[in-house]
Scaffold this active site. Structure first.
Site, short mmCIF file in Angstrom:
data_model
loop_
_atom_site.label_atom_id
_atom_site.label_comp_id
_atom_site.label_asym_id
_atom_site.label_seq_id
_atom_site.Cartn_x
_atom_site.Cartn_y
_atom_site.Cartn_z
N LYS A 1 76.97 -31.56 66.58
CA LYS A 1 77.66 -31.81 67.84
C LYS A 1 78.72 -32.88 67.58
O LYS A 1 78.56 -34.05 67.92
CB LYS A 1 76.66 -32.22 68.92
CG LYS A 1 77.16 -31.94 70.32
CD LYS A 1 76.06 -32.04 71.34
CE LYS A 1 76.61 -32.26 72.73
NZ LYS A 1 77.51 -31.23 73.24
N1 PMP Z 1 77.24 -24.96 73.05
C1 PMP Z 1 78.11 -25.98 72.99
C2 PMP Z 1 79.37 -25.81 72.22
C3 PMP Z 1 77.84 -27.17 73.66
O1 PMP Z 1 78.70 -28.17 73.63
C4 PMP Z 1 76.67 -27.31 74.40
C5 PMP Z 1 76.37 -28.58 75.15
N2 PMP Z 1 75.71 -29.51 74.34
C6 PMP Z 1 75.77 -26.23 74.43
C7 PMP Z 1 76.09 -25.07 73.74
C8 PMP Z 1 74.47 -26.35 75.15
O2 PMP Z 1 73.62 -27.21 74.42
P1 PMP Z 1 72.49 -28.03 75.13
O3 PMP Z 1 71.66 -27.06 75.87
O4 PMP Z 1 71.72 -28.64 74.01
O5 PMP Z 1 73.15 -29.01 76.01
#
Ligand code: PMP
Length: 306
Positions: free
Chosen positions: A157
């Site tokens: 991330k």
């Molecule tokens: N895909 C991307 C590119 C994201 O930025 C996010 C947000 N973190 C998600 C999916 C969803 O991830 P999460 O459920 O862990 O927030």
């Protein structure tokens, strides 16, 4: 009118007033987006006068992985983040749904390949639910391709990865849609600009697999678990072709920020009857009960703040 901001930010060991949370313009974090972060939500439970932060352990494990992939000189372990994060929420005194963002970044004035010095800041911000939760959203299949894991590690991330999301999200809005779905470099469905995607076909939930160039989403994992354990619906994780999107009876996004957001049209074609689908609605209700702590936290997903 500017959005009201919270009083405090955590920066490098201290809780400081909002206006004092500064980075140097020449830091690799600013110049190259050399940082990694997490987006985490805290939910206010009015009856219990309590804030619950959702799946802290999983978010901080992912943040640790992101730091290792970035080869940072210093690694913030989950506890190094959790303690100041909970303290910051208390200091800001939030009593509403919040979005928390711990960021670990390259500070100083080094070149782009620098792996230190490393800093950390945390923000907590009130973030009410989106109106799309009720109405659903309209989606464009983007002409921008989702990052390939061969170009930028999609499971990390990393701040810089979000330029990819920005192109797709902004293009969709310019073209009159609410947001986008990106295809990967193999032309298969990947995800949205900050959220994962599920469709329902023949009553069965489907979602792109973790090798479809998605971020390994914690909400995706949550949704798979709820659909299976609470509704007896097992999700198939596999490659999804673009034209399957237009055959879906239901579709929804999921993510920390997007929660469970119905998709009511894709490229101008109605999904199902163009209304929020029944599985999506049921899942949404269950999700909000769980994250707010309105049902027993059997899975140990909630961290109380106060
Ligand atoms: N895909 C991307 C590119 C994201 O930025 C996010 C947000 N973190 C998600 C999916 C969803 O991830 P999460 O459920 O862990 O927030």
């Amino acid at each position: 009118m500017p959005t009201p901001h919270p009083e405090f930010v955590y920066l490098d060991g201290q809780i400081v007033p909002w206006d004092d949370a500064k980075l140097h313009v020449f830091s690799p974090a600013v110049k190259y987006g050399a940082g990694v972060f997490e987006g985490i939500r805290g939910y206010w439970n009015e009856d219990e006068n309590q804030m619950y932060v959702f799946r802290v352990a999983e978010h901080l494990a992912r943040l640790r992985y992101s730091q290792i992939m970035m080869r940072f000189d210093r690694i913030f372990e989950p506890q190094d983040v959790e303690t100041p994060m909970l303290e910051l929420i208390r200091r800001n005194g939030h009593r509403a749904t919040i979005h928390i963002r711990p960021t670990v970044f390259v500070d100083g004035y080094q070149e782009s390949a620098a792996t230190g010095p490393i800093g950390m800041f945390i923000t907590s911000f009130e973030r009410p639910a989106s109106s799309y939760l009720q109405t659903g959203c309209s989606v464009q299949v983007s002409s921008w391709q989702r990052l390939s894991d061969r170009a930028m590690p999609v499971r990390v991330k990393a701040n810089a990865n979000y330029n990819n999301s920005r192109y797709a999200g902004i293009q969709a809005r310019v073209d009159g849609y609410d947001t986008a779905i990106m295809l990967n470099d193999r032309g298969q469905v990947s995800e949205g600009p900050g959220m994962c995607l599920f469709i329902v076909r023949g009553g069965r939930p489907l979602t792109p697999s973790v090798t479809s160039d998605i971020l390994e989403s914690i909400t995706r994992d949550t949704v798979i678990e709820i659909l299976d354990a609470d509704f007896g619906l097992s999700t198939t994780e596999r490659e999804i072709g673009r034209s399957e999107l237009y055959a879906a009876e239901e579709a929804f996004f999921c993510g920390t920020a997007w929660e469970v957001t119905p998709i009511t049209s894709i490229d101008g074609l109605a999904v199902g009857d163009g209304q929020v689908g029944p599985i999506t609605k049921r899942l949404q209700d269950r999700y909000f009960d769980i994250v707010h702590g309105r049902v027993a936290d059997d899975r140990g997903w909630l961290t109380p703040v106060y």
